[in-house]
Design an enzyme around this catalytic site. Sequence first.
Site, PDB file in Angstrom:
ATOM      1  N   ASN A 153       0.799  -1.222   0.000  1.00  0.00           N
ATOM      2  CA  ASN A 153       0.000   0.000   0.000  1.00  0.00           C
ATOM      3  C   ASN A 153       0.834   1.275   0.000  1.00  0.00           C
ATOM      4  O   ASN A 153       0.361   2.324  -0.403  1.00  0.00           O
ATOM      5  CB  ASN A 153      -0.953   0.012   1.206  1.00  0.00           C
ATOM      6  CG  ASN A 153      -0.290  -0.424   2.487  1.00  0.00           C
ATOM      7  OD1 ASN A 153       0.364  -1.463   2.531  1.00  0.00           O
ATOM      8  ND2 ASN A 153      -0.427   0.350   3.518  1.00  0.00           N
ATOM      9  N   SER A 201     -11.140  -5.282  -0.091  1.00  0.00           N
ATOM     10  CA  SER A 201     -11.890  -4.220   0.569  1.00  0.00           C
ATOM     11  C   SER A 201     -12.476  -3.283  -0.483  1.00  0.00           C
ATOM     12  O   SER A 201     -11.753  -2.756  -1.327  1.00  0.00           O
ATOM     13  CB  SER A 201     -10.928  -3.450   1.482  1.00  0.00           C
ATOM     14  OG  SER A 201     -11.577  -2.357   2.051  1.00  0.00           O
ATOM     15  N   THR A 239     -25.767  -9.283  11.097  1.00  0.00           N
ATOM     16  CA  THR A 239     -26.714  -9.094   9.993  1.00  0.00           C
ATOM     17  C   THR A 239     -25.985  -8.514   8.789  1.00  0.00           C
ATOM     18  O   THR A 239     -25.226  -7.555   8.924  1.00  0.00           O
ATOM     19  CB  THR A 239     -27.857  -8.145  10.440  1.00  0.00           C
ATOM     20  OG1 THR A 239     -28.457  -8.729  11.589  1.00  0.00           O
ATOM     21  CG2 THR A 239     -28.882  -7.946   9.342  1.00  0.00           C
ATOM     22  N   CYS A 327      -3.240   4.624   7.269  1.00  0.00           N
ATOM     23  CA  CYS A 327      -3.346   3.964   8.574  1.00  0.00           C
ATOM     24  C   CYS A 327      -2.225   4.390   9.499  1.00  0.00           C
ATOM     25  O   CYS A 327      -2.335   4.275  10.700  1.00  0.00           O
ATOM     26  CB  CYS A 327      -3.290   2.457   8.438  1.00  0.00           C
ATOM     27  SG  CYS A 327      -3.957   1.887   6.936  1.00  0.00           S
TER      28      CYS A 327
HETATM   29  N1  PLP Z   1      -4.453  -4.171   3.578  1.00  0.00           N
HETATM   30  C1  PLP Z   1      -3.920  -3.195   2.831  1.00  0.00           C
HETATM   31  C2  PLP Z   1      -2.768  -3.521   1.947  1.00  0.00           C
HETATM   32  C3  PLP Z   1      -4.437  -1.907   2.873  1.00  0.00           C
HETATM   33  O1  PLP Z   1      -3.904  -0.945   2.128  1.00  0.00           O
HETATM   34  C4  PLP Z   1      -5.547  -1.642   3.723  1.00  0.00           C
HETATM   35  C5  PLP Z   1      -6.101  -0.280   3.838  1.00  0.00           C
HETATM   36  O2  PLP Z   1      -5.439   0.698   3.612  1.00  0.00           O
HETATM   37  C6  PLP Z   1      -6.078  -2.711   4.466  1.00  0.00           C
HETATM   38  C7  PLP Z   1      -5.508  -3.954   4.367  1.00  0.00           C
HETATM   39  C8  PLP Z   1      -7.248  -2.500   5.369  1.00  0.00           C
HETATM   40  O3  PLP Z   1      -8.443  -2.315   4.658  1.00  0.00           O
HETATM   41  P1  PLP Z   1      -9.664  -1.624   5.370  1.00  0.00           P
HETATM   42  O4  PLP Z   1      -9.415  -0.170   5.361  1.00  0.00           O
HETATM   43  O5  PLP Z   1     -10.844  -1.988   4.532  1.00  0.00           O
HETATM   44  O6  PLP Z   1      -9.759  -2.193   6.741  1.00  0.00           O
END
Ligand code: PLP
Length: 382
Positions: A153, A201, A239, A327
């Site tokens: 990411n 996602s 749900t 994140c």
């Molecule tokens: N894995 C990767 C490589 C991501 O880039 C992200 C989110 O940035 C996630 C997992 C987590 O996804 P979510 O935001 O839907 O929890």
Amino acid sequence: MSTIVRYFDHAATTAVKEEVLNEMLPYFVQNYGNASSLYSVGRKSKKALDEARIKVANVLNCNPKEIYFTSCGSESNNLAIKGFAYANKNLGTHIITSKIEHPSVLNTCKKLEEQGYRVTYLNVDKDGLIDLKELEDSITSSTILITIMIANNEIGTIQPIYEIAKIAKKHNIRFHTDAVQAAGTIKIDVQEMGIDMLSLSAHKFYGPKGMGALYVKNDINFEKIQDGGHQEKDKRAGTENIAGIVGLGKALELANNNIESYTNKMLDLREYYISEITKTIPNVKLNGHFERRLPGNANMSFVGVDAEGLLLKLDERGICASAGSACSSGSALPSHVLMAIGLDEKLAGSSLRITFGDENTIEDVKYLINSIKEIVEELRML
Ligand code: PLP
């Protein structure tokens, strides 16, 4: 005066496409039934749920019964890794992952370590690639799972997924991959690629936030990690979010149908951006693999520039970008990914992640380049 917003942070999230939203809307007010209810509004929801599952399965080339809907990519990763580890403890307690996984994988692995599992965190090279020999050498008779992302990411590097899957198969180990960044951009065929479990996602491919999916091959034993009702074949209580599920199915289908033209568009924007930035700004370093990278990702360090300052000044001009992953923003720590590829703290703190998306135009990119050029010059003078 309001500034036009130019968004270059598609790895953080994307806007829901209008076609996706339109498919979702009827499931908020008209067809709001619980998919477990037997009367007609419930049956409509159940039908929508079944259809979305088929769409996802068609894109990934698996059976709809192998798809589980979750609340996000993070939950999919938790469910896959913990669910598998708990159910297969009798076979072994060793898991292999890499140092540059998303926190939803790394922190899940740390939690398992606290519970008596052993985890190997593979190194990556300066481009962010794992070493296949190190992977194979790490395998022991107690190894049950390899979990390695398709694409990173932060730096966009794409791992050798086919080869990892082959190694896993050879040693009778299961292979989970976090495809959250890859889905919608890279063609995924779980059978051809030899993937046993895969997380995705919706909000990364123009679907709604708070909506994830997990593919688990039918012969895999895994445990639920959340207690409650018997939804999702008793693997994921709660749900079902029908509007979100419909949105995920539609967004994935759309992305998959347009994958080639989308990739080409991203490549054009990115190549123009990288070549102009390197031509016009001295002392710039591209982070991640030059070729094996997500088409829309350009992560670059601007030597001597504080990325936070750069981001604030870009924001003043209406430009949305990122210094690392969404994140880890707000964290004072340098990016674990940039440190793992060998950057020192200073260089890691001077990196800017630009991730292109569907609504970006070449004019937007020219504005971006010009803005970065002016701001970098200004910040370097200080
Ligand atoms: N894995 C990767 C490589 C991501 O880039 C992200 C989110 O940035 C996630 C997992 C987590 O996804 P979510 O935001 O839907 O929890």
